[in-house]
Scaffold this active site. Sequence first.
Site, PDB file in Angstrom:
ATOM      1  N   TYR A 144       0.800  -1.230   0.000  1.00  0.00           N
ATOM      2  CA  TYR A 144       0.000   0.000   0.000  1.00  0.00           C
ATOM      3  C   TYR A 144       0.834   1.283   0.000  1.00  0.00           C
ATOM      4  O   TYR A 144       0.514   2.225  -0.747  1.00  0.00           O
ATOM      5  CB  TYR A 144      -1.008  -0.025   1.156  1.00  0.00           C
ATOM      6  CG  TYR A 144      -2.216  -0.870   0.833  1.00  0.00           C
ATOM      7  CD1 TYR A 144      -3.290  -0.330   0.137  1.00  0.00           C
ATOM      8  CD2 TYR A 144      -2.267  -2.214   1.176  1.00  0.00           C
ATOM      9  CE1 TYR A 144      -4.404  -1.099  -0.187  1.00  0.00           C
ATOM     10  CE2 TYR A 144      -3.365  -2.993   0.863  1.00  0.00           C
ATOM     11  CZ  TYR A 144      -4.432  -2.434   0.176  1.00  0.00           C
ATOM     12  OH  TYR A 144      -5.514  -3.196  -0.160  1.00  0.00           O
TER      13      TYR A 144
ATOM     14  N   GLU B 136      -8.468  -6.764   4.933  1.00  0.00           N
ATOM     15  CA  GLU B 136      -7.728  -7.868   4.322  1.00  0.00           C
ATOM     16  C   GLU B 136      -6.971  -8.691   5.358  1.00  0.00           C
ATOM     17  O   GLU B 136      -6.847  -9.912   5.212  1.00  0.00           O
ATOM     18  CB  GLU B 136      -6.795  -7.326   3.240  1.00  0.00           C
ATOM     19  CG  GLU B 136      -7.562  -6.842   2.016  1.00  0.00           C
ATOM     20  CD  GLU B 136      -6.803  -5.871   1.145  1.00  0.00           C
ATOM     21  OE1 GLU B 136      -5.548  -5.836   1.222  1.00  0.00           O
ATOM     22  OE2 GLU B 136      -7.457  -5.120   0.379  1.00  0.00           O
TER      23      GLU B 136
END
EC number: 1.14.12.17
Length: 394
Positions: free
Chosen positions: A95, A137
């Site tokens: 990310y 997640e």
Amino acid sequence: MLSQQTIDIIKSTVPVLEAKGTDITKHFYKRLFDHHPELLNIFNHANQAQGRQQTALANTLYAAAQYVDQLEVLVPAVTQISHKHRSLGVKKEHYPIVGHHLLASMEEVLGDSATEEIIGAWGEAYHVISQIFIDVEDGMYQHSEGQPGGWKGFKPFTIVRKVEESALITSFYLKPKEGMKLPAFSSGQYVTIQVKPEEDKYTSNRQYSLSDASGKDYLRISVKKEDKGKVSNYLHNHANIGDEISLSAPAGNFVLNTDSASPVVLLSGGVGITPLMSMFNDMAENNHTREVTFVHACKNEQVHAFKKDAIASIEAMPNATLKVKYEETEGLLTKEDLEGIITKDADFYICGPMLFMKAVISGLVELGVEEEKIHFEFFGPALSFDQVNELTSV
């Protein structure tokens, strides 16, 4: 939480993202892969080449800007995208990399319009939104690995059976290489397969629906051979019984509600039959008294997959009906066809090509079916907010 100033700045960029969103995301993916070519082992190369991934991300950015002050509105899409990320092996350390190149792409594409204030606000918003994805997640990874027979990442499987279901679709029966027990999965879910043809530098990942019910000693995927599909052609032409293939654990939130006794209507177009066969087989084996109507539309009989299997299951179920419509001889599925299969209080599960789904969903809504009773899956990058709105609007 984001400050009101940040929210106002993000919202002010909505018109820019509407006009330049795809330019930004095209630039972003090129920049990302130039700096981190190893990520090509994760991303779907076909979606990149066709521009589908770029468009999906652009629509997501646009929606994030619209709803930055109502992040709860994004939760259904976050869940759907997170299932795909977990299935592909996207990790939390990816990310910051994505964020860096996304902000840099905004600056490089928008030029002087991308003020320090705007980039700062988007950096703040990206941090908040990406943390939501990471948390969701992480829970999915823990569930996947922690359930009996579950695993994390990719695990080697062996092809134990290969069956032609139609002129275009072939089923692959897959068993864990080390013979371990398989986890339970929800009917309608998919797996990601990972292959690396000898001539390719990077691995290729594709997500395929599981096409049989849970509880077997194998997982079954049923793959349509696409004209220019690298992975589908590799599987059809080169993957044979005894070959090894890597799979991630089942994922996805387009699933049959097995706790409900309400009637079910399954509506599939073409290869969209695959997740619905999993649902249908589940009901045939575990809840065979439930009222079920299965409607399948395809081009002709030669490309009609699972015809014999579906008929056999129908005959074993007291309250099940099968309807088939071949486009070449009977035309497309119409609103009048749908009107004939509307069942009070039924849940509708729909999968197929985009035009098929738009026609079916719009038809059901026009006929008075409540939107919360309509469930659908789209094959491709996670469905964008614009596409969801398009499909569910009349």
